[in-house]
Design an enzyme around this catalytic site. Sequence first.
Site, PDB file in Angstrom:
ATOM      1  N   GLU A 102       0.192   3.581   1.790  1.00  0.00           N
ATOM      2  CA  GLU A 102       0.284   3.988   3.197  1.00  0.00           C
ATOM      3  C   GLU A 102       1.674   3.712   3.765  1.00  0.00           C
ATOM      4  O   GLU A 102       2.056   4.283   4.787  1.00  0.00           O
ATOM      5  CB  GLU A 102      -0.766   3.249   4.032  1.00  0.00           C
ATOM      6  CG  GLU A 102      -2.168   3.826   3.936  1.00  0.00           C
ATOM      7  CD  GLU A 102      -2.289   5.207   4.569  1.00  0.00           C
ATOM      8  OE1 GLU A 102      -2.049   5.342   5.767  1.00  0.00           O
ATOM      9  OE2 GLU A 102      -2.625   6.162   3.845  1.00  0.00           O
ATOM     10  N   SER A 135       0.811  -1.215   0.000  1.00  0.00           N
ATOM     11  CA  SER A 135       0.000   0.000   0.000  1.00  0.00           C
ATOM     12  C   SER A 135       0.848   1.270   0.000  1.00  0.00           C
ATOM     13  O   SER A 135       1.923   1.321   0.620  1.00  0.00           O
ATOM     14  CB  SER A 135      -0.873  -0.010   1.262  1.00  0.00           C
ATOM     15  OG  SER A 135      -1.404   1.260   1.514  1.00  0.00           O
ATOM     16  N   TYR A 165      -1.582   0.219  10.726  1.00  0.00           N
ATOM     17  CA  TYR A 165      -1.833  -0.424   9.430  1.00  0.00           C
ATOM     18  C   TYR A 165      -0.630  -0.260   8.496  1.00  0.00           C
ATOM     19  O   TYR A 165      -0.146  -1.231   7.897  1.00  0.00           O
ATOM     20  CB  TYR A 165      -3.090   0.180   8.785  1.00  0.00           C
ATOM     21  CG  TYR A 165      -3.293  -0.213   7.332  1.00  0.00           C
ATOM     22  CD1 TYR A 165      -3.911  -1.415   6.993  1.00  0.00           C
ATOM     23  CD2 TYR A 165      -2.852   0.618   6.295  1.00  0.00           C
ATOM     24  CE1 TYR A 165      -4.085  -1.778   5.662  1.00  0.00           C
ATOM     25  CE2 TYR A 165      -3.022   0.264   4.969  1.00  0.00           C
ATOM     26  CZ  TYR A 165      -3.636  -0.932   4.655  1.00  0.00           C
ATOM     27  OH  TYR A 165      -3.798  -1.286   3.331  1.00  0.00           O
TER      28      TYR A 165
HETATM   29  P1  NDP Z   1     -11.435  -4.886   1.824  1.00  0.00           P
HETATM   30  O1  NDP Z   1     -11.394  -4.383   3.220  1.00  0.00           O
HETATM   31  O2  NDP Z   1     -12.580  -4.551   0.948  1.00  0.00           O
HETATM   32  O3  NDP Z   1     -11.311  -6.508   1.849  1.00  0.00           O
HETATM   33  C1  NDP Z   1     -10.508  -7.159   2.786  1.00  0.00           C
HETATM   34  C2  NDP Z   1     -10.717  -8.666   2.661  1.00  0.00           C
HETATM   35  O4  NDP Z   1      -9.880  -9.339   3.609  1.00  0.00           O
HETATM   36  C3  NDP Z   1     -12.141  -9.127   2.932  1.00  0.00           C
HETATM   37  O5  NDP Z   1     -12.480 -10.130   1.985  1.00  0.00           O
HETATM   38  C4  NDP Z   1     -12.027  -9.739   4.330  1.00  0.00           C
HETATM   39  O6  NDP Z   1     -12.980 -10.727   4.576  1.00  0.00           O
HETATM   40  C5  NDP Z   1     -10.640 -10.356   4.237  1.00  0.00           C
HETATM   41  N1  NDP Z   1     -10.070 -10.683   5.549  1.00  0.00           N
HETATM   42  C6  NDP Z   1      -9.852  -9.844   6.575  1.00  0.00           C
HETATM   43  N2  NDP Z   1      -9.280 -10.489   7.591  1.00  0.00           N
HETATM   44  C7  NDP Z   1      -9.126 -11.790   7.212  1.00  0.00           C
HETATM   45  C8  NDP Z   1      -8.615 -12.963   7.832  1.00  0.00           C
HETATM   46  N3  NDP Z   1      -8.131 -12.941   9.066  1.00  0.00           N
HETATM   47  N4  NDP Z   1      -8.600 -14.135   7.134  1.00  0.00           N
HETATM   48  C9  NDP Z   1      -9.092 -14.171   5.882  1.00  0.00           C
HETATM   49  N5  NDP Z   1      -9.616 -13.097   5.245  1.00  0.00           N
HETATM   50  C10 NDP Z   1      -9.637 -11.929   5.906  1.00  0.00           C
HETATM   51  O7  NDP Z   1     -10.058  -4.438   1.130  1.00  0.00           O
HETATM   52  P2  NDP Z   1      -9.758  -4.022  -0.406  1.00  0.00           P
HETATM   53  O8  NDP Z   1     -10.382  -5.013  -1.286  1.00  0.00           O
HETATM   54  O9  NDP Z   1     -10.001  -2.580  -0.581  1.00  0.00           O
HETATM   55  O10 NDP Z   1      -8.174  -4.186  -0.433  1.00  0.00           O
HETATM   56  C11 NDP Z   1      -7.556  -5.436  -0.750  1.00  0.00           C
HETATM   57  C12 NDP Z   1      -6.134  -5.444  -0.206  1.00  0.00           C
HETATM   58  O11 NDP Z   1      -5.388  -4.395  -0.787  1.00  0.00           O
HETATM   59  C13 NDP Z   1      -6.019  -5.225   1.305  1.00  0.00           C
HETATM   60  O12 NDP Z   1      -4.923  -5.993   1.752  1.00  0.00           O
HETATM   61  C14 NDP Z   1      -5.709  -3.748   1.447  1.00  0.00           C
HETATM   62  O13 NDP Z   1      -5.019  -3.502   2.646  1.00  0.00           O
HETATM   63  C15 NDP Z   1      -4.843  -3.549   0.216  1.00  0.00           C
HETATM   64  N6  NDP Z   1      -4.840  -2.219  -0.352  1.00  0.00           N
HETATM   65  C16 NDP Z   1      -6.024  -1.631  -0.702  1.00  0.00           C
HETATM   66  C17 NDP Z   1      -6.023  -0.396  -1.335  1.00  0.00           C
HETATM   67  C18 NDP Z   1      -7.293   0.275  -1.710  1.00  0.00           C
HETATM   68  O14 NDP Z   1      -7.254   1.478  -1.984  1.00  0.00           O
HETATM   69  N7  NDP Z   1      -8.416  -0.422  -1.778  1.00  0.00           N
HETATM   70  C19 NDP Z   1      -4.755   0.279  -1.669  1.00  0.00           C
HETATM   71  C20 NDP Z   1      -3.570  -0.462  -1.295  1.00  0.00           C
HETATM   72  C21 NDP Z   1      -3.621  -1.674  -0.680  1.00  0.00           C
HETATM   73  P3  NDP Z   1     -14.447 -10.393   5.227  1.00  0.00           P
HETATM   74  O15 NDP Z   1     -15.367 -10.143   4.060  1.00  0.00           O
HETATM   75  O16 NDP Z   1     -14.762 -11.636   5.972  1.00  0.00           O
HETATM   76  O17 NDP Z   1     -14.284  -9.190   6.116  1.00  0.00           O
HETATM   77  P1  GDR Z   2      -6.913   5.636   3.436  1.00  0.00           P
HETATM   78  O1  GDR Z   2      -8.430   5.755   2.958  1.00  0.00           O
HETATM   79  O2  GDR Z   2      -6.755   5.875   4.878  1.00  0.00           O
HETATM   80  O3  GDR Z   2      -6.098   6.472   2.497  1.00  0.00           O
HETATM   81  O4  GDR Z   2      -6.622   4.085   3.199  1.00  0.00           O
HETATM   82  P2  GDR Z   2      -9.678   6.528   3.584  1.00  0.00           P
HETATM   83  O5  GDR Z   2     -10.672   6.638   2.496  1.00  0.00           O
HETATM   84  O6  GDR Z   2     -10.125   5.925   4.870  1.00  0.00           O
HETATM   85  O7  GDR Z   2      -9.058   7.990   3.933  1.00  0.00           O
HETATM   86  C1  GDR Z   2      -8.547   8.846   2.932  1.00  0.00           C
HETATM   87  C2  GDR Z   2      -8.297  10.227   3.514  1.00  0.00           C
HETATM   88  O8  GDR Z   2      -9.550  10.862   3.805  1.00  0.00           O
HETATM   89  C3  GDR Z   2      -9.465  11.496   5.068  1.00  0.00           C
HETATM   90  N1  GDR Z   2     -10.783  11.645   5.657  1.00  0.00           N
HETATM   91  C4  GDR Z   2     -11.600  10.647   6.013  1.00  0.00           C
HETATM   92  N2  GDR Z   2     -11.467   9.312   5.891  1.00  0.00           N
HETATM   93  C5  GDR Z   2     -12.488   8.522   6.316  1.00  0.00           C
HETATM   94  N3  GDR Z   2     -12.398   7.191   6.180  1.00  0.00           N
HETATM   95  N4  GDR Z   2     -13.605   9.051   6.887  1.00  0.00           N
HETATM   96  C6  GDR Z   2     -13.782  10.385   7.039  1.00  0.00           C
HETATM   97  O9  GDR Z   2     -14.803  10.836   7.553  1.00  0.00           O
HETATM   98  C7  GDR Z   2     -12.726  11.234   6.572  1.00  0.00           C
HETATM   99  N5  GDR Z   2     -12.554  12.574   6.552  1.00  0.00           N
HETATM  100  C8  GDR Z   2     -11.378  12.817   5.997  1.00  0.00           C
HETATM  101  C9  GDR Z   2      -8.547  10.593   5.868  1.00  0.00           C
HETATM  102  O10 GDR Z   2      -8.039  11.283   7.009  1.00  0.00           O
HETATM  103  C10 GDR Z   2      -7.498  10.241   4.827  1.00  0.00           C
HETATM  104  O11 GDR Z   2      -6.523  11.239   4.774  1.00  0.00           O
HETATM  105  C11 GDR Z   2      -7.099   3.399   2.049  1.00  0.00           C
HETATM  106  C12 GDR Z   2      -7.369   1.939   2.460  1.00  0.00           C
HETATM  107  O12 GDR Z   2      -7.990   1.275   1.384  1.00  0.00           O
HETATM  108  C13 GDR Z   2      -6.074   1.234   2.786  1.00  0.00           C
HETATM  109  O13 GDR Z   2      -6.331  -0.157   2.998  1.00  0.00           O
HETATM  110  C14 GDR Z   2      -5.113   1.398   1.599  1.00  0.00           C
HETATM  111  O14 GDR Z   2      -3.901   0.770   1.882  1.00  0.00           O
HETATM  112  C15 GDR Z   2      -4.903   2.877   1.304  1.00  0.00           C
HETATM  113  O15 GDR Z   2      -6.158   3.456   1.006  1.00  0.00           O
HETATM  114  C16 GDR Z   2      -3.980   3.089   0.117  1.00  0.00           C
END
Ligand code: NDP
Ligand code: GDR
Length: 339
Positions: A146, A144, A168
Amino acid sequence: MSSKGAAKRPKPKQATQARQPRKTAVITGVTGQDGSYLAELLLDKGYEVIGVVRRTSHDSYERIGHLLDRVHIVAADLLDQHSLTTVIRDAKPDEVYNLAAQSFVPTSWNQPVLTGEFTALGVTRLLEAIRLAHPEARFYQASSSEMFGKAVETPQRETTPFYPRSPYGVAKVYGHWITVNYRESYGMYAVSGILFNHESPRRGLEFVTRKVSDAVARMKLGKANELRLGNLDSGRDWGFAADYVDAMWRMLQQPKPKDYVVGTGKMHTVRDLCAAAFGHVGLDWKKHVQVDSRFVRPAEVDTLLADASRARRELGWAPQVSFEQLVQMMVDADLERLA
Ligand code: NDP
Ligand code: GDR
């Protein structure tokens, strides 16, 4: 018949064109946003897809309901080594995509140890399962942006040092380096995709893009009047999730395993996001958005912007959906869902 004559006869098609065996992929986190898009992509490419789900008392198939007749669902947990090893041993997959994680940044301050168990040590457990049961599998780790956190340079690329700002982010740095380490220690094909924020109508409701699109749709339909947010100044490089899972797949098709940054190269603030989403339905965001300290984080990541030139050059990858198109798509989807 002489052997010469036989040799002249055209060979049956089957003999000359050996059928490509169907590839098998294991996806952890298949019920999540990215898991659902990746499963669609791999099924379209003819893969056999095995989706790992953890046991819950209610199923969480909302995002993959339309795929359930085509995805093999197996139960395993990132906390449980034996279950992961069994999945890999039975499936003997060509590719493994580790998308499962505790992925919501604010929760990682409330549950830092559990976040470390899932998001950091879970990666080691899965890598160990592959190493012991089927080391030929190619492995993708969902790293990520992050990890860049309090970014030491902008834009961020593969060589930018990490400075995570949340439990995280710290856990993801561990996941990244253990992936690199298994590649270097055991010669495994293991890569880390450093993906910047990617969103979609399937995004969880707690993430800011979806929180905004959902609230805008409610306001447009007269079901709400106010939206409470945290830091409006933070800048993110937001793209469309379906574009990003394509980059994951491309990373596993390369001749050599390598890590890649994936993002659009364009940054917008949360304020810009509000302006675009409210503006799409003719509302003025300033009349509806309140800053609420409950949503401000203990430590913030101020600016994330990708330099994805390696991915563009070597993977031939480019985002297909702009920020404006993404926001409109999400608002329209929430309007349709809530209407
Ligand atoms: P989601 O939160 O939508 O999905 C997370 C998934 O992980 C769900 O299917 C959840 O299952 C599963 N999970 C959580 N804990 C466990 C566990 N202990 N054992 C098995 N499965 C588990 O995430 P995204 O699809 O958005 O992201 C996918 C991956 O990419 C994550 O690792 C995230 O950190 C990473 N990532 C995401 C970004 C983004 O912007 N979306 C950017 C960069 C990285 P359940 O449905 O049961 O909760
Ligand atoms: P992020 O996504 O933390 O970048 O992680 P999120 O959408 O939660 O926050 C993005 C930015 O928005 C600001 N923010 C708020 N965020 C949330 N959730 N709720 C609010 O009310 C709000 N107001 C302002 C946050 O402070 C932050 O700066 C996501 C996740 O998908 C991670 O798993 C992944 O790794 C990174 O993106 C890349």
